[in-house]
Design a protein around this motif. Structure first.
Motif, PDB file in Angstrom:
ATOM      1  N   LYS A  46     -58.968  16.876 -12.753  1.00  0.00           N
ATOM      2  CA  LYS A  46     -60.363  17.340 -12.841  1.00  0.00           C
ATOM      3  C   LYS A  46     -60.516  18.816 -12.491  1.00  0.00           C
ATOM      4  CE  LYS A  46     -63.013  13.091 -11.999  1.00  0.00           C
ATOM      5  NZ  LYS A  46     -64.008  12.420 -11.116  1.00  0.00           N
ATOM      6  N   HIS A  47     -59.725  19.277 -11.523  1.00  0.00           N
ATOM      7  CA  HIS A  47     -59.972  20.608 -10.959  1.00  0.00           C
ATOM      8  C   HIS A  47     -58.750  21.517 -10.928  1.00  0.00           C
ATOM      9  CE1 HIS A  47     -63.720  18.750  -9.640  1.00  0.00           C
ATOM     10  NE2 HIS A  47     -63.042  17.841  -8.983  1.00  0.00           N
ATOM     11  N   GLY A  48     -57.612  21.037 -11.426  1.00  0.00           N
ATOM     12  CA  GLY A  48     -56.418  21.857 -11.419  1.00  0.00           C
ATOM     13  C   GLY A  48     -55.887  22.099 -10.010  1.00  0.00           C
ATOM     14  N   GLU A  49     -55.242  23.249  -9.800  1.00  0.00           N
ATOM     15  CA  GLU A  49     -54.654  23.561  -8.497  1.00  0.00           C
ATOM     16  C   GLU A  49     -55.711  23.602  -7.391  1.00  0.00           C
ATOM     17  OE1 GLU A  49     -51.658  23.766  -7.402  1.00  0.00           O
ATOM     18  OE2 GLU A  49     -50.758  23.356  -9.353  1.00  0.00           O
ATOM     19  N   THR A  52     -55.965  20.187  -6.020  1.00  0.00           N
ATOM     20  CA  THR A  52     -54.798  19.862  -5.193  1.00  0.00           C
ATOM     21  C   THR A  52     -54.916  20.494  -3.806  1.00  0.00           C
ATOM     22  OG1 THR A  52     -53.398  19.720  -7.159  1.00  0.00           O
ATOM     23  CG2 THR A  52     -52.294  20.018  -5.040  1.00  0.00           C
ATOM     24  N   GLU A  53     -55.331  21.755  -3.771  1.00  0.00           N
ATOM     25  CA  GLU A  53     -55.489  22.439  -2.493  1.00  0.00           C
ATOM     26  C   GLU A  53     -56.618  21.832  -1.665  1.00  0.00           C
ATOM     27  OE1 GLU A  53     -53.423  24.701  -1.162  1.00  0.00           O
ATOM     28  OE2 GLU A  53     -52.241  24.178  -2.950  1.00  0.00           O
ATOM     29  N   ALA A  54     -57.686  21.396  -2.338  1.00  0.00           N
ATOM     30  CA  ALA A  54     -58.808  20.766  -1.631  1.00  0.00           C
ATOM     31  C   ALA A  54     -58.380  19.451  -1.003  1.00  0.00           C
ATOM     32  CB  ALA A  54     -59.973  20.542  -2.597  1.00  0.00           C
ATOM     33  N   LEU A 128     -64.828  16.496   4.049  1.00  0.00           N
ATOM     34  CA  LEU A 128     -64.984  16.499   2.590  1.00  0.00           C
ATOM     35  C   LEU A 128     -65.814  17.684   2.122  1.00  0.00           C
ATOM     36  CD1 LEU A 128     -63.850  14.443   0.475  1.00  0.00           C
ATOM     37  CD2 LEU A 128     -63.731  13.646   2.824  1.00  0.00           C
ATOM     38  N   ILE A 129     -66.930  17.955   2.803  1.00  0.00           N
ATOM     39  CA  ILE A 129     -67.779  19.059   2.323  1.00  0.00           C
ATOM     40  C   ILE A 129     -67.147  20.424   2.594  1.00  0.00           C
ATOM     41  CG2 ILE A 129     -69.916  17.731   2.423  1.00  0.00           C
ATOM     42  CD1 ILE A 129     -70.637  19.088   5.012  1.00  0.00           C
ATOM     43  N   GLN A 130     -66.136  20.458   3.456  1.00  0.00           N
ATOM     44  CA  GLN A 130     -65.363  21.685   3.645  1.00  0.00           C
ATOM     45  C   GLN A 130     -64.268  21.834   2.592  1.00  0.00           C
ATOM     46  OE1 GLN A 130     -64.494  21.007   8.025  1.00  0.00           O
ATOM     47  NE2 GLN A 130     -64.829  23.209   8.072  1.00  0.00           N
ATOM     48  N   SER A 131     -64.141  20.847   1.726  1.00  0.00           N
ATOM     49  CA  SER A 131     -63.014  20.808   0.785  1.00  0.00           C
ATOM     50  C   SER A 131     -63.494  20.775  -0.662  1.00  0.00           C
ATOM     51  CB  SER A 131     -62.126  19.586   1.082  1.00  0.00           C
ATOM     52  OG  SER A 131     -61.716  19.592   2.427  1.00  0.00           O
ATOM     53  N   SER A 132     -64.370  21.681  -1.001  1.00  0.00           N
ATOM     54  CA  SER A 132     -64.809  21.822  -2.395  1.00  0.00           C
ATOM     55  C   SER A 132     -63.597  22.168  -3.259  1.00  0.00           C
ATOM     56  CB  SER A 132     -65.861  22.926  -2.466  1.00  0.00           C
ATOM     57  OG  SER A 132     -66.274  23.139  -3.782  1.00  0.00           O
ATOM     58  N   PRO A 133     -63.504  21.642  -4.480  1.00  0.00           N
ATOM     59  CA  PRO A 133     -64.525  20.941  -5.275  1.00  0.00           C
ATOM     60  C   PRO A 133     -64.466  19.409  -5.210  1.00  0.00           C
ATOM     61  CG  PRO A 133     -62.696  21.553  -6.686  1.00  0.00           C
ATOM     62  CD  PRO A 133     -62.323  21.994  -5.298  1.00  0.00           C
ATOM     63  N   ILE A 134     -63.803  18.826  -4.198  1.00  0.00           N
ATOM     64  CA  ILE A 134     -63.775  17.358  -4.125  1.00  0.00           C
ATOM     65  C   ILE A 134     -64.776  16.852  -3.077  1.00  0.00           C
ATOM     66  CG2 ILE A 134     -61.367  17.299  -4.883  1.00  0.00           C
ATOM     67  CD1 ILE A 134     -60.642  16.501  -1.948  1.00  0.00           C
TER      68      ILE A 134
END
Length: 440
Positions: A46-49, A52-54, A128-134
């Motif tokens: 969905k969001h690429g790298e 993964t980083e999120a 979770l909200i610190q880990s955009s875009p997930i």
């Protein structure tokens, strides 16, 4: 008369609380971390790298949280700006000011259980909200959906019973109507056994037809104020042409329990015991299986799409109630704050004013009961209205299976007798209550 704040300041964490903090809460966090890891490919697609980083960031934050609670670190303020961040941090300050310990710090093993649990779930959301875009991801979604799918046979049985009742005798006489009303109340009560926060997120589906179990479960109802509920609604229905009758249901778990609440609400509306039902859910994922707006709509959609005619019929009807405005869903940040409900009028006056519009409020489940009573070590015989500490937006009733070490309004000796024969009677979900506040 409200109880003075001074008399309520001492909260006892209790043995079950300590077990929860040491064992069940880390278990839930581990499951949350595993869930995120299993979805890493989805996040990448969905969001690429960035996805993964999120995912890595969220797991790192949650692992840190797990270490904090397992090693009794200080409880720290929230850092990510959200609608409730300031209220939460003010509450943390207030809690710290109450401490008389030498180090003066809030810690996991030395703080009230209710507060610690709420804080843990709020920290999960912060990760979770610190880990955009997930940041949209509900880490408990799979467990809630699994609970529903694994309870299909029981859902079919309830829907079939309701639809056949509607089809064969839509206008029931008063005594048959009362009998069916009491059945649907009991179904809603025992649906509350399906609590994923109690099971650590493991399966807690309902395998049996509850309608066939009601008689054998009756002895396990410790407080039964259903006659008072019937008297109130029966009296109101006779005047409903002059004024609409409104019942509010403060929801607990999604999945099978939400079906039991929907079936009860459908019965109340179909048989003219009420004119409208207002449901209250959570704004964020909470206590593993608590109902959010997504869960509310998802479950209705699953019912509507079912291949079973009565399940599908229920889904179609429930969606129609929502569209017609006779079923209304509300959420509010107050339900995911740590405050007990006697603070609602001050902290969330808009929500309190909304509840005041109800003719009857049904509070489902254990967490609601803990917040109604302040989660304190009351004597078992303490009157319910006293434990409410002045909270009374409208006539209210708790519908709950017991899963925490708090219970009031019992007969003299009743709690002690249960404790002598079953030491864990307060926490297993075996017993239930219908406990009204005494105002009706």
């Amino acid at each position: 008369m409200a109880v003075s704040p001074e008399s309520l300041s001492g909260q006892d964490v209790g043995s079950f609380a300590y077990i929860t903090i040491k064992d069940r809460i880390p278990q839930i966090l581990t499951k949350v971390i595993d869930t995120l890891h299993r979805h890493k490919n989805e996040f990448f697609e969905k969001h690429g790298e960035e996805g993964t980083e999120a995912e890595k960031k969220a797991i790192s934050l949650l692992s840190k949280l797990r270490n904090e609670l397992q090693t009794d670190k200080p409880i720290v303020p929230l850092v990510e700006k959200f609608v409730d961040t300031d209220i939460w941090n003010q509450y943390l300050e207030d809690q710290q000011s109450l401490l008389h310990e030498s180090d003066g710090e809030l810690r996991w093993f030395h703080s009230p259980w209710l507060f610690v649990e709420c804080y843990m779930y709020r920290r999960i959301h912060e990760a979770l909200i610190q880990s955009s875009p997930i940041d949209y991801f509900d880490v408990f979604k799979e467990s809630k959906e699994q609970n529903f799918f694994e309870s299909q046979a029981s859902v079919i049985a309830l829907c079939t019973y309701l639809q056949e009742l509607r089809r064969t005798s839509e206008e029931l006489g008063e005594e048959p109507l009362k009998k069916e009303f009491l059945k649907f109340l009991q179904v809603s009560l025992w649906g509350n056994k399906c609590d994923l926060s109690l099971s650590g997120g493991e399966s807690s589906s309902q395998k049996n037809n509850l309608m066939n179990l009601l008689e054998e479960l009756k002895p396990f109802i410790l407080v039964d104020d259903t006659e008072r509920l019937w008297s109130l609604l029966n009296r109101l229905r006779k005047t409903r042409d002059k004024a609409p009758v409104r019942v509010d249901i403060v929801l607990d778990n999604s999945g099978f329990e939400l079906i039991t609440d929907f079936v009860l609400a459908d019965f109340l509306l179909s048989f003219k015991l009420t004119s409208e039902i207002h449901f209250y859910g959570k704004t964020i994922p909470w206590f593993v299986s608590d109902t959010t707006l997504h869960d509310f709509n998802w479950l209705m959609e699953q019912m509507k799409r079912s291949n079973h005619k009565w399940m599908s019929k229920c889904g179609v009807n429930w969606e129609a109630y929502v569209k017609a405005g006779t079923w209304v869903y509300h959420d509010h940040m107050f339900w995911t704050l740590p405050h007990e409900y006697c603070a609602m009028a001050q902290v969330a006056p808009d929500l309190y004013a909304e509840l005041q519009k109800a003719d009857l409020i049904l509070f489902k489940g254990d967490l609601n009961y803990r917040k109604l009573t302040g989660d304190r070590k009351w004597a078992f015989t303490t009157p319910f209205h006293q434990a409410l500490n002045g909270f009374h937006p409208a006539p209210l009733c708790s519908i709950r299976t017991l899963k925490a070490e708090v219970q009031v309004g019992l007969q003299p000796g009743q709690g002690e007798e249960l404790a002598a024969s079953e030491p864990s009677w307060l926490t297993t979900g075996k017993y239930g209550i219908f406990q009204a506040d005494g105002s009706f």
